[in-house]
Motif scaffolding. Structure first.
Motif, short mmCIF file in Angstrom:
data_model
loop_
_atom_site.label_atom_id
_atom_site.label_comp_id
_atom_site.label_asym_id
_atom_site.label_seq_id
_atom_site.Cartn_x
_atom_site.Cartn_y
_atom_site.Cartn_z
N GLN A 88 0.82 -1.22 0.00
CA GLN A 88 0.00 0.00 0.00
C GLN A 88 0.85 1.26 0.00
N GLU A 89 2.05 1.24 0.63
CA GLU A 89 2.90 2.43 0.63
C GLU A 89 3.41 2.76 -0.76
N VAL A 90 3.56 1.74 -1.61
CA VAL A 90 4.04 1.96 -2.98
C VAL A 90 2.89 2.38 -3.87
N TYR A 91 1.75 1.69 -3.78
CA TYR A 91 0.63 1.96 -4.67
C TYR A 91 -0.03 3.30 -4.33
N PHE A 92 -0.32 3.50 -3.05
CA PHE A 92 -0.90 4.77 -2.60
C PHE A 92 0.19 5.55 -1.89
N ALA A 93 0.94 6.34 -2.65
CA ALA A 93 2.10 7.06 -2.10
C ALA A 93 1.68 8.17 -1.14
N ARG A 94 0.52 8.78 -1.38
CA ARG A 94 0.07 9.87 -0.51
C ARG A 94 -0.43 9.32 0.83
N PRO A 95 0.02 9.90 1.94
CA PRO A 95 -0.43 9.41 3.25
C PRO A 95 -1.94 9.54 3.46
N THR A 96 -2.57 10.53 2.84
CA THR A 96 -4.01 10.71 3.03
C THR A 96 -4.79 9.53 2.45
#
Length: 183
Positions: A88-96
């Motif tokens: 998920q940190e790679v796919y959804f790079a934005r913290p929000t």
């Protein structure tokens, strides 16, 4: 004639209805006998829905938001979330966006207890994150039906049906007109 109501009694006011409901349990109570089992206080009521789990111990749900559709599998684990084969940190790079995905777990108090495998198609990253959130909430309520009330109260089981308005002919965009020229 007795005080207990029967099927021929009629209700003419709310006071009569109150009297009927108060007298009904007393009339329906069976006479106690020596060989009858003692009455034990019952456990908390069972959830109204059954647990939906496949042969691999996973719960499946589909989440939707805007043009995005997410297929989500939930199983007990360490809290790892994989989206389209990537973390998920790679796919959804934005913290929000990662925060949006984890909202159902925070509401249910289950952070880090389930692994998620999701495949998402269509839309942009924001819509995909919303679709994964919707799918996780659905799968969580299928895996643990007792959590359905908390997840539903937070509004995560309802599909957010807002979509982009279509462009109309004679307009620059959906509502914006072309620039007016006096000469």
């Amino acid at each position: 004639m007795s005080d207990t109501p029967n099927s021929t009694d009629s209700v003419s006011s709310l006071a009569d209805l109150k009297n009927l409901t108060a007298a009904a349990p007393a009339a329906e109570a069976p006479a106690a006998s020596d060989d009858a089992a003692p009455v034990v206080p019952s456990a908390p009521p069972a959830p109204l829905r059954d647990r939906e789990v496949d042969a691999y111990g996973r719960s499946y749900a589909t989440g939707r938001r805007k043009d995005a559709v997410a297929r989500v599998w939930l199983k007990p684990g360490s809290g790892k979330i994989v989206v389209n084969g990537r973390d998920q940190e790679v796919y959804f790079a934005r913290p929000t966006l990662r925060l949006v995905i984890n909202q159902p777990f925070q509401v249910a108090g289950r952070e880090g207890q389930y692994d998620i495998i999701a495949t998402v198609k269509g839309g942009g990253l924001s819509g995909q994150a919303g679709a994964v959130k919707h799918g996780i909430a659905q799968a969580l309520s299928k895996f643990e039906p007792a959590l359905r009330g908390a997840v539903k109260a937070a509004g995560f089981l309802t599909r957010d049906s807002r979509v982009v308005e279509r462009k109309k002919y004679g307009r620059a965009k959906a509502r914006r007109s072309f620039q007016f020229s006096k000469r």
